[in-house]
Scaffold this motif. Structure first.
Motif, PDB file in Angstrom:
ATOM      1  N   TYR A 250      -1.628   0.815   5.982  1.00  0.00           N
ATOM      2  CA  TYR A 250      -1.212   0.455   4.617  1.00  0.00           C
ATOM      3  C   TYR A 250      -1.821  -0.878   4.203  1.00  0.00           C
ATOM      4  O   TYR A 250      -2.262  -1.042   3.074  1.00  0.00           O
ATOM      5  CB  TYR A 250       0.327   0.368   4.525  1.00  0.00           C
ATOM      6  CG  TYR A 250       0.985   1.724   4.461  1.00  0.00           C
ATOM      7  CD1 TYR A 250       1.114   2.400   3.249  1.00  0.00           C
ATOM      8  CD2 TYR A 250       1.457   2.340   5.609  1.00  0.00           C
ATOM      9  CE1 TYR A 250       1.702   3.653   3.186  1.00  0.00           C
ATOM     10  CE2 TYR A 250       2.044   3.594   5.560  1.00  0.00           C
ATOM     11  CZ  TYR A 250       2.161   4.240   4.342  1.00  0.00           C
ATOM     12  OH  TYR A 250       2.729   5.487   4.284  1.00  0.00           O
ATOM     13  N   THR A 251      -1.798  -1.829   5.152  1.00  0.00           N
ATOM     14  CA  THR A 251      -2.333  -3.161   4.855  1.00  0.00           C
ATOM     15  C   THR A 251      -3.165  -3.619   6.042  1.00  0.00           C
ATOM     16  O   THR A 251      -3.177  -2.968   7.096  1.00  0.00           O
ATOM     17  CB  THR A 251      -1.197  -4.195   4.640  1.00  0.00           C
ATOM     18  OG1 THR A 251      -0.573  -4.448   5.904  1.00  0.00           O
ATOM     19  CG2 THR A 251      -0.160  -3.717   3.637  1.00  0.00           C
ATOM     20  N   ASN A 325       6.658   5.746  -6.610  1.00  0.00           N
ATOM     21  CA  ASN A 325       6.558   5.265  -5.230  1.00  0.00           C
ATOM     22  C   ASN A 325       7.827   4.503  -4.852  1.00  0.00           C
ATOM     23  O   ASN A 325       7.894   3.278  -4.995  1.00  0.00           O
ATOM     24  CB  ASN A 325       5.330   4.368  -5.044  1.00  0.00           C
ATOM     25  CG  ASN A 325       5.172   3.950  -3.587  1.00  0.00           C
ATOM     26  OD1 ASN A 325       6.028   4.259  -2.735  1.00  0.00           O
ATOM     27  ND2 ASN A 325       4.095   3.249  -3.279  1.00  0.00           N
ATOM     28  N   TYR A 335       2.054  -2.631   0.562  1.00  0.00           N
ATOM     29  CA  TYR A 335       0.823  -1.994   0.082  1.00  0.00           C
ATOM     30  C   TYR A 335      -0.216  -3.045  -0.259  1.00  0.00           C
ATOM     31  O   TYR A 335       0.120  -4.207  -0.493  1.00  0.00           O
ATOM     32  CB  TYR A 335       1.119  -1.175  -1.187  1.00  0.00           C
ATOM     33  CG  TYR A 335       1.850   0.120  -0.886  1.00  0.00           C
ATOM     34  CD1 TYR A 335       1.152   1.285  -0.598  1.00  0.00           C
ATOM     35  CD2 TYR A 335       3.236   0.151  -0.861  1.00  0.00           C
ATOM     36  CE1 TYR A 335       1.822   2.461  -0.308  1.00  0.00           C
ATOM     37  CE2 TYR A 335       3.920   1.323  -0.564  1.00  0.00           C
ATOM     38  CZ  TYR A 335       3.199   2.473  -0.285  1.00  0.00           C
ATOM     39  OH  TYR A 335       3.857   3.640   0.009  1.00  0.00           O
ATOM     40  N   ILE A 365       4.351  -4.526  -5.036  1.00  0.00           N
ATOM     41  CA  ILE A 365       3.688  -5.390  -4.043  1.00  0.00           C
ATOM     42  C   ILE A 365       4.088  -6.850  -4.307  1.00  0.00           C
ATOM     43  O   ILE A 365       3.982  -7.321  -5.444  1.00  0.00           O
ATOM     44  CB  ILE A 365       2.142  -5.291  -4.139  1.00  0.00           C
ATOM     45  CG1 ILE A 365       1.672  -3.827  -4.102  1.00  0.00           C
ATOM     46  CG2 ILE A 365       1.481  -6.105  -3.026  1.00  0.00           C
ATOM     47  CD1 ILE A 365       0.170  -3.647  -4.241  1.00  0.00           C
ATOM     48  N   VAL A 381      -3.689   1.212  -6.113  1.00  0.00           N
ATOM     49  CA  VAL A 381      -2.880   0.904  -4.928  1.00  0.00           C
ATOM     50  C   VAL A 381      -3.249   1.905  -3.834  1.00  0.00           C
ATOM     51  O   VAL A 381      -3.279   3.116  -4.077  1.00  0.00           O
ATOM     52  CB  VAL A 381      -1.369   0.970  -5.259  1.00  0.00           C
ATOM     53  CG1 VAL A 381      -0.527   0.767  -4.005  1.00  0.00           C
ATOM     54  CG2 VAL A 381      -1.008  -0.082  -6.311  1.00  0.00           C
ATOM     55  N   THR A 383      -3.370   3.934  -0.037  1.00  0.00           N
ATOM     56  CA  THR A 383      -2.535   4.627   0.972  1.00  0.00           C
ATOM     57  C   THR A 383      -1.232   5.161   0.368  1.00  0.00           C
ATOM     58  O   THR A 383      -0.136   4.960   0.904  1.00  0.00           O
ATOM     59  CB  THR A 383      -2.257   3.719   2.205  1.00  0.00           C
ATOM     60  OG1 THR A 383      -3.454   3.018   2.540  1.00  0.00           O
ATOM     61  CG2 THR A 383      -1.850   4.550   3.411  1.00  0.00           C
ATOM     62  N   THR A 384      -1.368   5.838  -0.744  1.00  0.00           N
ATOM     63  CA  THR A 384      -0.178   6.413  -1.382  1.00  0.00           C
ATOM     64  C   THR A 384      -0.191   7.943  -1.294  1.00  0.00           C
ATOM     65  O   THR A 384       0.544   8.617  -2.015  1.00  0.00           O
ATOM     66  CB  THR A 384      -0.077   5.987  -2.860  1.00  0.00           C
ATOM     67  OG1 THR A 384      -1.239   6.458  -3.548  1.00  0.00           O
ATOM     68  CG2 THR A 384       0.053   4.483  -3.002  1.00  0.00           C
ATOM     69  N   CYS A 388       4.861   9.751  -1.591  1.00  0.00           N
ATOM     70  CA  CYS A 388       4.945   9.167  -2.938  1.00  0.00           C
ATOM     71  C   CYS A 388       5.147  10.314  -3.925  1.00  0.00           C
ATOM     72  O   CYS A 388       6.227  10.459  -4.488  1.00  0.00           O
ATOM     73  CB  CYS A 388       3.697   8.356  -3.274  1.00  0.00           C
ATOM     74  SG  CYS A 388       3.662   6.785  -2.385  1.00  0.00           S
TER      75      CYS A 388
END
Ligand code: PLP
Length: 429
Positions: A250-251, A325, A335, A365, A381, A383-384, A388
């Motif tokens: 995700y990050t 989300n 995120y 975020i 954004v 990795t959704t 989601c």
């Protein structure tokens, strides 16, 4: 992550598509899902798991992202499908998903859902509790059928993830706690039933895991159980379902392992553990959800306003939020994002990206460095792709976004955007 490196002055591209162009064409908020990325994950799954371990099987946990198109893609790739409700099962049937490859899960299956599953002939029903076992047996016997089942067990391991997605602890709403009296009540009872055919066991220890230790502990627990029931009842489990939970990025703080970093040691533990315990090697199944689709999706938003509170923070409000989300509000999920209009611009400010709902907690975020977003900019954004679209709501009467599938520069609407009319369509005059 399918990011095309952008030349200076170019918009952010995703699977060959200019996402600012996608936002203009389809509106925002918009889920953009890369078919290329999903198929790449399936290729990895085949190369690193299915091809290495003949006889093993993989089931896509469709709760992560279920559309008719996704069901068809998974069917075409030869995988199975994990469904957890009548609605997910209905969609699978509507997509003509082969029912013998469907696994029905869930801790609160209704009688109607069990009847539907028996009627459709799903491949496995994963039984969570005694009430369900009795109901299922009665339904199946009434229809003159014998339904293949697994028991979902609670292996009593604590996985290193958010409490809300940790599912293998003893104190869990999911699965059967392992103590001898319970074992007797379940295994002994199931083996005496006419409507069900016990095939084996299942566990799912948790989600978004970056370490394989809880899976490995759970393997040992379930193999001990298999040995005990073999000794007590002469029953040899033929199926062993090890669940999903394989983490994604995700990050920058996430460094996910490859699938094989989970599955190689798990398969070695099963093979070795069976040998040590004198058990026959069962047919091993895994159930990745997030891993298959998470990084394949991004969400596009339009910046509605930028509000600086001097000395405190700058809020960048977008045209979506917790309805498309809910994960940041639900689990504090983190995120990363990019201003898609100028992806290569240097970050100049730290902002908080806020959703548009009437909840203080509707923050997508917190504290992200971005190149001064302005009203009208498109924020992408990352990795959704998982949890989601499937978790979306209509809070504040926000229409749910469209899903656009992209593939090497082409795009097509897979799920249309909800309209205001859709929002009131169920209400009687
Ligand atoms: C039974 C079961 N299998 C598989 C999954 C998929 O988990 P993940 O998306 O983390 O792979 C879940 C998620 O909740 C689950 O409950």
């Amino acid at each position: 992550m399918i990011e095309t490196k952008t030349a200076a002055g170019r918009h952010f591209h995703f699977d060959g598509c200019d996402v600012v162009g996608l936002a203009r064409k389809h509106g925002t908020p918009l889920y953009v899902v890369s078919e290329t990325a999903i198929r790449a994950r399936i290729r990895e799954l085949k190369a690193d798991f299915l091809d290495k371990h003949p006889g093993a099987f993989a089931v896509y946990a469709s709760k992560a992202f279920q559309t008719l198109e996704m069901c068809r893609l998974v069917a075409e790739e030869g995988l199975g499908l994990d469904v957890v409700s009548g609605g997910e099962l209905y969609a699978a049937a509507k997509a003509a998903f082969p029912m013998e490859r469907v696994f029905l899960h869930g801790n609160g299956k209704t009688r109607a859902e069990l009847e539907m599953a028996v009627e459709l002939g799903v491949g496995r029903i994963v039984v969570d509790n005694l009430d369900e076992l009795e109901t299922l047996d009665e339904i199946a016997e009434g229809k003159g059928k014998r339904v293949p089942i697994l028991f979902r067990i609670t292996p009593g391991v604590d996985s290193h993830t958010h409490e809300y997605v940790s599912t293998g602890k003893l104190d869990s709403k999911f699965g059967i706690p392992l103590d001898p009296s319970v074992r007797q009540a379940y295994v002994g009872r199931a083996l005496s039933m006419k409507g069900v055919e016990l095939k084996g066991f299942h566990f799912h220890v948790g989600s978004q895991l970056h370490e394989n230790d809880s899976h490995l502990k759970a393997v040992r627990v379930v193999l001990d159980l298999m040995k005990e029931v073999k000794e007590a009842y002469g029953f040899s489990a033929t199926d062993l379902n090890l669940g999903g939970g394989f983490g994604v990025r995700y990050t920058k703080a996430d460094s996910p392992k490859g699938l094989a970093d989970f599955t190689d040691p798990m398969m070695a533990a099963v093979t070795e553990g069976c040998r040590e315990r004198g058990l026959e090697m069962p047919r091993v199944v895994i159930e990745p959800g997030r891993w298959l689709v998470g990084e394949a999706g991004i969400t596009l938003y339009t910046v509605s306003s930028v509000k600086e509170i001097p000395g405190i923070k700058t809020y960048v409000a977008v045209d979506g939020g917790m309805p498309d989300n809910p994960r940041p509000a639900l689990y504090g999920a983190k995120y990363e994002a990019v201003v898609a209009d100028r992806p290569d611009a240097q970050p100049t400010t730290v902002v908080t990206v806020a959703g548009k709902c009437c909840e203080t907690g509707d923050i997508l975020i917190r504290d992200i460095a971005l190149p001064a977003p302005a009203r009208g900019d498109i924020l992408a954004v990352f990795t959704t792709g998982a949890y989601c679209h499937s978790m979306a709501s209509n809070y504040n009467r926000l229409p749910r976004p469209a899903v656009v599938m992209v593939r090497e520069g082409t795009d097509r609407v897979s799920v249309r955007r909800e309209t205001y009319e859709d929002l009131v369509a169920r209400e009687l005059p």
